[in-house]
Write a protein that holds these residues in place. Structure first.
Motif, PDB file in Angstrom:
ATOM      1  N   ASN A  34       0.602  -0.755  -0.385  1.00  0.00           N
ATOM      2  CA  ASN A  34       0.085   0.031   0.303  1.00  0.00           C
ATOM      3  C   ASN A  34       0.918   1.534   0.093  1.00  0.00           C
ATOM      4  OD1 ASN A  34       0.975  -0.249   2.574  1.00  0.00           O
ATOM      5  ND2 ASN A  34      -0.743   0.537   3.738  1.00  0.00           N
ATOM      6  N   TYR A  35       1.898   1.344  -0.739  1.00  0.00           N
ATOM      7  CA  TYR A  35       3.120   2.604  -1.194  1.00  0.00           C
ATOM      8  C   TYR A  35       2.295   3.397  -1.216  1.00  0.00           C
ATOM      9  CZ  TYR A  35       4.332   0.082  -5.122  1.00  0.00           C
ATOM     10  OH  TYR A  35       4.227  -0.497  -6.163  1.00  0.00           O
ATOM     11  N   LYS A  36       3.271   4.519  -1.440  1.00  0.00           N
ATOM     12  CA  LYS A  36       2.113   5.180  -2.676  1.00  0.00           C
ATOM     13  C   LYS A  36       3.146   5.965  -3.307  1.00  0.00           C
ATOM     14  CE  LYS A  36      -0.893   7.739   0.759  1.00  0.00           C
ATOM     15  NZ  LYS A  36      -1.690   7.915   1.519  1.00  0.00           N
ATOM     16  N   LEU A  37       2.705   5.331  -5.092  1.00  0.00           N
ATOM     17  CA  LEU A  37       3.783   6.929  -6.204  1.00  0.00           C
ATOM     18  C   LEU A  37       2.899   7.327  -6.805  1.00  0.00           C
ATOM     19  CD1 LEU A  37       6.811   6.377  -7.629  1.00  0.00           C
ATOM     20  CD2 LEU A  37       6.358   4.455  -8.454  1.00  0.00           C
ATOM     21  N   ASN A  38       3.978   8.655  -7.080  1.00  0.00           N
ATOM     22  CA  ASN A  38       3.873   9.312  -7.605  1.00  0.00           C
ATOM     23  C   ASN A  38       5.066   9.806  -8.725  1.00  0.00           C
ATOM     24  OD1 ASN A  38       1.166  11.402  -9.316  1.00  0.00           O
ATOM     25  ND2 ASN A  38       2.355  12.580  -7.966  1.00  0.00           N
ATOM     26  N   ILE A  39       3.869   9.902 -10.416  1.00  0.00           N
ATOM     27  CA  ILE A  39       5.470   9.965 -10.756  1.00  0.00           C
ATOM     28  C   ILE A  39       5.138  11.053 -11.872  1.00  0.00           C
ATOM     29  CG2 ILE A  39       6.601   9.531 -12.839  1.00  0.00           C
ATOM     30  CD1 ILE A  39       6.517   6.552 -12.013  1.00  0.00           C
ATOM     31  N   GLU A  40       5.680  12.352 -11.550  1.00  0.00           N
ATOM     32  CA  GLU A  40       5.726  13.597 -12.783  1.00  0.00           C
ATOM     33  C   GLU A  40       6.326  13.253 -13.897  1.00  0.00           C
ATOM     34  OE1 GLU A  40       4.992  16.849 -10.188  1.00  0.00           O
ATOM     35  OE2 GLU A  40       3.036  15.543  -8.547  1.00  0.00           O
ATOM     36  N   SER A  41       5.962  14.484 -14.486  1.00  0.00           N
ATOM     37  CA  SER A  41       6.918  14.756 -15.960  1.00  0.00           C
ATOM     38  C   SER A  41       8.377  15.485 -15.026  1.00  0.00           C
ATOM     39  CB  SER A  41       6.268  16.661 -16.459  1.00  0.00           C
ATOM     40  OG  SER A  41       6.430  17.173 -15.696  1.00  0.00           O
ATOM     41  N   LYS A  42       8.515  15.437 -14.162  1.00  0.00           N
ATOM     42  CA  LYS A  42       9.718  16.184 -13.071  1.00  0.00           C
ATOM     43  C   LYS A  42      10.202  15.883 -11.448  1.00  0.00           C
ATOM     44  CE  LYS A  42      12.746  19.800 -14.304  1.00  0.00           C
ATOM     45  NZ  LYS A  42      13.677  20.023 -14.435  1.00  0.00           N
TER      46      LYS A  42
END
Length: 170
Positions: A34-42
């Motif tokens: 249940n980790y959180k991973l957010n990938i944005e452009s930078k």
């Protein structure tokens, strides 16, 4: 919510690059799914908690260049999360992973995946990265077949010329 006894730490991160992609391995021991991973452009943002050790892993990386936040591959286990990010623009290697020149103790080069910018491949790079992602090894290294592994003990010893050589050995 973070309790008073929870220790917040940055996970160890290994990285490598090619002219068209970035490889990241975020090492998180026994981190639940249940980790959180957010990938944005930078930006890459990660958080997850190891209940046994009461550690909260927190990562917030401002990337040197842009990646395509919609086009990436991920492979997760309880030991690490491996990412293959597609760079927004193919080109020269980034001089570093993150925007700032600050040295981060948790950020290291992944020499198992690193390839220098001037190295050339005889095989098709775009097909190769698919293969690499499918064969990413989690938690260890792969060895070749026994025929490929050289062992110095397998070499024959030279014969002794005469009895004088035997006397020298004794």
């Amino acid at each position: 919510m973070t309790g008073p006894n929870v220790m917040r730490v940055a996970p160890a991160v290994l990285w490598a690059q090619r002219k068209d992609r970035i490889f990241l391995t975020i090492n998180v021991r026994e981190c639940p799914k249940n980790y959180k991973l957010n990938i944005e452009s930078k930006k890459i943002i990660f958080s997850g908690k190891n209940e046994q050790s009461n550690k909260e892993y927190v990562l917030d990386l401002e990337l040197y260049g842009e990646v395509n936040s919609e086009k990436y591959k991920m492979k997760a286990s309880d030991a690490n999360i491996q990412l293959c990010l597609t760079r927004a623009e193919e080109g020269h290697y980034w001089p570093r992973l993150i925007e700032t020149k600050t040295k981060c103790h948790f950020l290291k080069t992944d020499f198992n995946k690193w390839k220098d910018e001037d190295e050339t491949d005889d095989e098709d790079e775009s097909a190769n990265w698919e293969n690499m992602m499918n064969n990413m090894n989690i938690g260890g290294t792969e060895l070749g077949s026994e025929d490929e592994i050289a062992d110095s003990d397998d070499d024959d010893l030279p014969d002794l010329e005469d009895d004088k050589d035997i006397e020298k050995l004794e």
